[in-house]
Design a protein around this motif. Structure first.
Motif, PDB file in Angstrom:
ATOM      1  N   MET A   1      68.964  19.151 -25.124  1.00  0.00           N
ATOM      2  CA  MET A   1      69.201  17.789 -25.581  1.00  0.00           C
ATOM      3  C   MET A   1      68.388  17.572 -26.850  1.00  0.00           C
ATOM      4  O   MET A   1      67.217  17.946 -26.881  1.00  0.00           O
ATOM      5  CB  MET A   1      68.773  16.797 -24.494  1.00  0.00           C
ATOM      6  N   PRO A   2      68.971  16.964 -27.859  1.00  0.00           N
ATOM      7  CA  PRO A   2      68.212  16.682 -29.074  1.00  0.00           C
ATOM      8  C   PRO A   2      67.019  15.779 -28.766  1.00  0.00           C
ATOM      9  O   PRO A   2      67.143  14.777 -28.069  1.00  0.00           O
ATOM     10  CB  PRO A   2      69.213  15.956 -29.974  1.00  0.00           C
ATOM     11  N   GLY A   3      65.851  16.165 -29.268  1.00  0.00           N
ATOM     12  CA  GLY A   3      64.635  15.389 -29.047  1.00  0.00           C
ATOM     13  C   GLY A   3      63.812  15.861 -27.872  1.00  0.00           C
ATOM     14  O   GLY A   3      62.671  15.445 -27.710  1.00  0.00           O
ATOM     15  N   ILE A   4      64.380  16.695 -27.029  1.00  0.00           N
ATOM     16  CA  ILE A   4      63.625  17.234 -25.894  1.00  0.00           C
ATOM     17  C   ILE A   4      63.536  18.743 -26.072  1.00  0.00           C
ATOM     18  O   ILE A   4      64.540  19.443 -25.982  1.00  0.00           O
ATOM     19  CB  ILE A   4      64.286  16.895 -24.551  1.00  0.00           C
ATOM     20  N   GLY A   5      62.346  19.190 -26.361  1.00  0.00           N
ATOM     21  CA  GLY A   5      62.112  20.605 -26.577  1.00  0.00           C
ATOM     22  C   GLY A   5      61.401  21.220 -25.392  1.00  0.00           C
ATOM     23  O   GLY A   5      61.253  20.601 -24.324  1.00  0.00           O
ATOM     24  N   PRO A   6      60.905  22.438 -25.570  1.00  0.00           N
ATOM     25  CA  PRO A   6      60.234  23.120 -24.465  1.00  0.00           C
ATOM     26  C   PRO A   6      58.942  22.429 -24.015  1.00  0.00           C
ATOM     27  O   PRO A   6      58.629  22.424 -22.831  1.00  0.00           O
ATOM     28  CB  PRO A   6      59.960  24.517 -25.003  1.00  0.00           C
ATOM     29  N   VAL A   7      58.218  21.814 -24.942  1.00  0.00           N
ATOM     30  CA  VAL A   7      56.960  21.158 -24.574  1.00  0.00           C
ATOM     31  C   VAL A   7      57.242  19.934 -23.701  1.00  0.00           C
ATOM     32  O   VAL A   7      56.597  19.736 -22.662  1.00  0.00           O
ATOM     33  CB  VAL A   7      56.161  20.762 -25.841  1.00  0.00           C
ATOM     34  N   THR A   8      58.211  19.133 -24.095  1.00  0.00           N
ATOM     35  CA  THR A   8      58.560  17.949 -23.317  1.00  0.00           C
ATOM     36  C   THR A   8      59.126  18.343 -21.953  1.00  0.00           C
ATOM     37  O   THR A   8      58.789  17.733 -20.939  1.00  0.00           O
ATOM     38  CB  THR A   8      59.577  17.076 -24.078  1.00  0.00           C
ATOM     39  N   ALA A   9      59.958  19.359 -21.939  1.00  0.00           N
ATOM     40  CA  ALA A   9      60.534  19.821 -20.673  1.00  0.00           C
ATOM     41  C   ALA A   9      59.450  20.317 -19.720  1.00  0.00           C
ATOM     42  O   ALA A   9      59.480  20.014 -18.519  1.00  0.00           O
ATOM     43  CB  ALA A   9      61.557  20.920 -20.938  1.00  0.00           C
ATOM     44  N   MET A  10      58.485  21.044 -20.253  1.00  0.00           N
ATOM     45  CA  MET A  10      57.391  21.534 -19.405  1.00  0.00           C
ATOM     46  C   MET A  10      56.499  20.388 -18.932  1.00  0.00           C
ATOM     47  O   MET A  10      55.997  20.410 -17.808  1.00  0.00           O
ATOM     48  CB  MET A  10      56.558  22.577 -20.152  1.00  0.00           C
ATOM     49  N   ALA A  11      56.300  19.370 -19.778  1.00  0.00           N
ATOM     50  CA  ALA A  11      55.494  18.212 -19.378  1.00  0.00           C
ATOM     51  C   ALA A  11      56.173  17.455 -18.245  1.00  0.00           C
ATOM     52  O   ALA A  11      55.516  17.023 -17.299  1.00  0.00           O
ATOM     53  CB  ALA A  11      55.253  17.297 -20.570  1.00  0.00           C
ATOM     54  N   VAL A  12      57.491  17.284 -18.336  1.00  0.00           N
ATOM     55  CA  VAL A  12      58.225  16.612 -17.261  1.00  0.00           C
ATOM     56  C   VAL A  12      58.116  17.428 -15.986  1.00  0.00           C
ATOM     57  O   VAL A  12      57.889  16.886 -14.898  1.00  0.00           O
ATOM     58  CB  VAL A  12      59.705  16.390 -17.656  1.00  0.00           C
TER      59      VAL A  12
ATOM     60  N   LYS B   1      66.899   6.082 -23.205  1.00  0.00           N
ATOM     61  CA  LYS B   1      68.199   6.719 -22.971  1.00  0.00           C
ATOM     62  C   LYS B   1      68.032   8.214 -22.683  1.00  0.00           C
ATOM     63  O   LYS B   1      68.718   8.773 -21.824  1.00  0.00           O
ATOM     64  CB  LYS B   1      69.084   6.498 -24.193  1.00  0.00           C
ATOM     65  N   MET B   2      67.112   8.860 -23.394  1.00  0.00           N
ATOM     66  CA  MET B   2      66.856  10.287 -23.169  1.00  0.00           C
ATOM     67  C   MET B   2      66.284  10.519 -21.778  1.00  0.00           C
ATOM     68  O   MET B   2      66.651  11.492 -21.098  1.00  0.00           O
ATOM     69  CB  MET B   2      65.900  10.818 -24.245  1.00  0.00           C
ATOM     70  N   ALA B   3      65.382   9.638 -21.327  1.00  0.00           N
ATOM     71  CA  ALA B   3      64.794   9.780 -19.992  1.00  0.00           C
ATOM     72  C   ALA B   3      65.860   9.632 -18.914  1.00  0.00           C
ATOM     73  O   ALA B   3      65.886  10.397 -17.942  1.00  0.00           O
ATOM     74  CB  ALA B   3      63.690   8.747 -19.797  1.00  0.00           C
ATOM     75  N   ARG B   4      66.757   8.664 -19.097  1.00  0.00           N
ATOM     76  CA  ARG B   4      67.834   8.480 -18.120  1.00  0.00           C
ATOM     77  C   ARG B   4      68.780   9.676 -18.108  1.00  0.00           C
ATOM     78  O   ARG B   4      69.229  10.117 -17.050  1.00  0.00           O
ATOM     79  CB  ARG B   4      68.605   7.205 -18.428  1.00  0.00           C
ATOM     80  N   SER B   5      69.078  10.209 -19.287  1.00  0.00           N
ATOM     81  CA  SER B   5      69.940  11.391 -19.367  1.00  0.00           C
ATOM     82  C   SER B   5      69.263  12.603 -18.738  1.00  0.00           C
ATOM     83  O   SER B   5      69.912  13.404 -18.061  1.00  0.00           O
ATOM     84  CB  SER B   5      70.287  11.694 -20.818  1.00  0.00           C
ATOM     85  N   LEU B   6      67.976  12.727 -18.964  1.00  0.00           N
ATOM     86  CA  LEU B   6      67.209  13.827 -18.368  1.00  0.00           C
ATOM     87  C   LEU B   6      67.249  13.745 -16.845  1.00  0.00           C
ATOM     88  O   LEU B   6      67.450  14.755 -16.166  1.00  0.00           O
ATOM     89  CB  LEU B   6      65.772  13.771 -18.877  1.00  0.00           C
ATOM     90  N   TRP B   7      67.088  12.525 -16.314  1.00  0.00           N
ATOM     91  CA  TRP B   7      67.170  12.337 -14.867  1.00  0.00           C
ATOM     92  C   TRP B   7      68.552  12.732 -14.353  1.00  0.00           C
ATOM     93  O   TRP B   7      68.671  13.421 -13.342  1.00  0.00           O
ATOM     94  CB  TRP B   7      66.877  10.875 -14.511  1.00  0.00           C
ATOM     95  N   ALA B   8      69.611  12.292 -15.055  1.00  0.00           N
ATOM     96  CA  ALA B   8      70.977  12.591 -14.618  1.00  0.00           C
ATOM     97  C   ALA B   8      71.249  14.095 -14.656  1.00  0.00           C
ATOM     98  O   ALA B   8      71.864  14.641 -13.735  1.00  0.00           O
ATOM     99  CB  ALA B   8      71.985  11.845 -15.488  1.00  0.00           C
ATOM    100  N   MET B   9      70.812  14.755 -15.715  1.00  0.00           N
ATOM    101  CA  MET B   9      71.045  16.202 -15.814  1.00  0.00           C
ATOM    102  C   MET B   9      70.305  16.953 -14.720  1.00  0.00           C
ATOM    103  O   MET B   9      70.839  17.902 -14.134  1.00  0.00           O
ATOM    104  CB  MET B   9      70.609  16.717 -17.187  1.00  0.00           C
ATOM    105  N   GLU B  10      69.082  16.524 -14.432  1.00  0.00           N
ATOM    106  CA  GLU B  10      68.280  17.225 -13.427  1.00  0.00           C
ATOM    107  C   GLU B  10      68.821  17.000 -12.020  1.00  0.00           C
ATOM    108  O   GLU B  10      68.923  17.936 -11.231  1.00  0.00           O
ATOM    109  CB  GLU B  10      66.832  16.742 -13.518  1.00  0.00           C
ATOM    110  N   THR B  11      69.188  15.768 -11.683  1.00  0.00           N
ATOM    111  CA  THR B  11      69.644  15.494 -10.320  1.00  0.00           C
ATOM    112  C   THR B  11      71.051  16.035 -10.054  1.00  0.00           C
ATOM    113  O   THR B  11      71.360  16.405  -8.929  1.00  0.00           O
ATOM    114  CB  THR B  11      69.621  13.984 -10.013  1.00  0.00           C
ATOM    115  N   ARG B  12      71.896  16.070 -11.095  1.00  0.00           N
ATOM    116  CA  ARG B  12      73.263  16.593 -10.927  1.00  0.00           C
ATOM    117  C   ARG B  12      73.368  18.069 -11.252  1.00  0.00           C
ATOM    118  O   ARG B  12      74.457  18.638 -11.155  1.00  0.00           O
ATOM    119  CB  ARG B  12      74.222  15.811 -11.814  1.00  0.00           C
ATOM    120  N   GLU B  13      72.260  18.658 -11.685  1.00  0.00           N
ATOM    121  CA  GLU B  13      72.199  20.081 -12.045  1.00  0.00           C
ATOM    122  C   GLU B  13      73.266  20.426 -13.083  1.00  0.00           C
ATOM    123  O   GLU B  13      74.045  21.360 -12.917  1.00  0.00           O
ATOM    124  CB  GLU B  13      72.331  20.949 -10.805  1.00  0.00           C
ATOM    125  N   GLU B  14      73.291  19.646 -14.164  1.00  0.00           N
ATOM    126  CA  GLU B  14      74.232  19.866 -15.253  1.00  0.00           C
ATOM    127  C   GLU B  14      73.474  20.174 -16.535  1.00  0.00           C
ATOM    128  O   GLU B  14      72.292  19.887 -16.653  1.00  0.00           O
ATOM    129  CB  GLU B  14      75.081  18.603 -15.487  1.00  0.00           C
TER     130      GLU B  14
END
Length: 126
Positions: free
Chosen positions: A1-12, A103-116
């Motif tokens: 996702m644009p704006g979410i890189g490896p550092v942000t993904a690892m922090a989450v 919006k990015m946080a909500r999309s991140l939640w949706a992608m993670e919970t739906r495994e998409e």
């Protein structure tokens, strides 16, 4: 996702609980402190400023990522008729960055919970 890189993904992954524990994407965004405070009563909805309560590290990384997306967007397509383009015409950049981070946080939640994986909305419309 644009704006979410490896550092942000690892922090989450490191600092956030399992995203399936949140019922909605708004709950995850509220946990991060990216949603406006509600002062609602008697059926009237009144939203205040962003609370900034919650997980500070992830919120900061999401806002930094959103600012980089806005900077890229402003250079490439300044007059685009998209959600972000319309928002940038009406609001200051920092406020638009917080809205985009929400919006990015909500999309991140949706992608993670739906495994998409991330689907670019521009690719779907074309």
């Amino acid at each position: 996702m644009p704006g979410i890189g490896p550092v942000t993904a690892m922090a989450v992954e490191a600092f956030a609980p399992t995203l399936s524990t949140f019922r909605r994407g708004r709950d995850f965004a509220a946990w991060l402190g990216l949603v406006p405070k509600q002062y609602s009563s008697g059926g009237k909805q009144a939203l205040g400023h962003t609370s900034k309560m919650g997980q500070r590290d992830i919120r900061r990384l999401l806002i930094i990522g959103a600012m980089s997306v806005i900077r890229w967007f402003s250079q490439k397509t300044p007059d685009a008729d998209t959600w972000l383009g319309r928002l940038l015409r009406r609001k200051p950049r920092q406020l638009a960055a917080i809205a985009l981070a929400n919006k990015m946080a909500r999309s991140l939640w949706a992608m993670e919970t739906r495994e998409e994986f991330f689907r670019d909305p521009r690719a779907v419309a074309a």
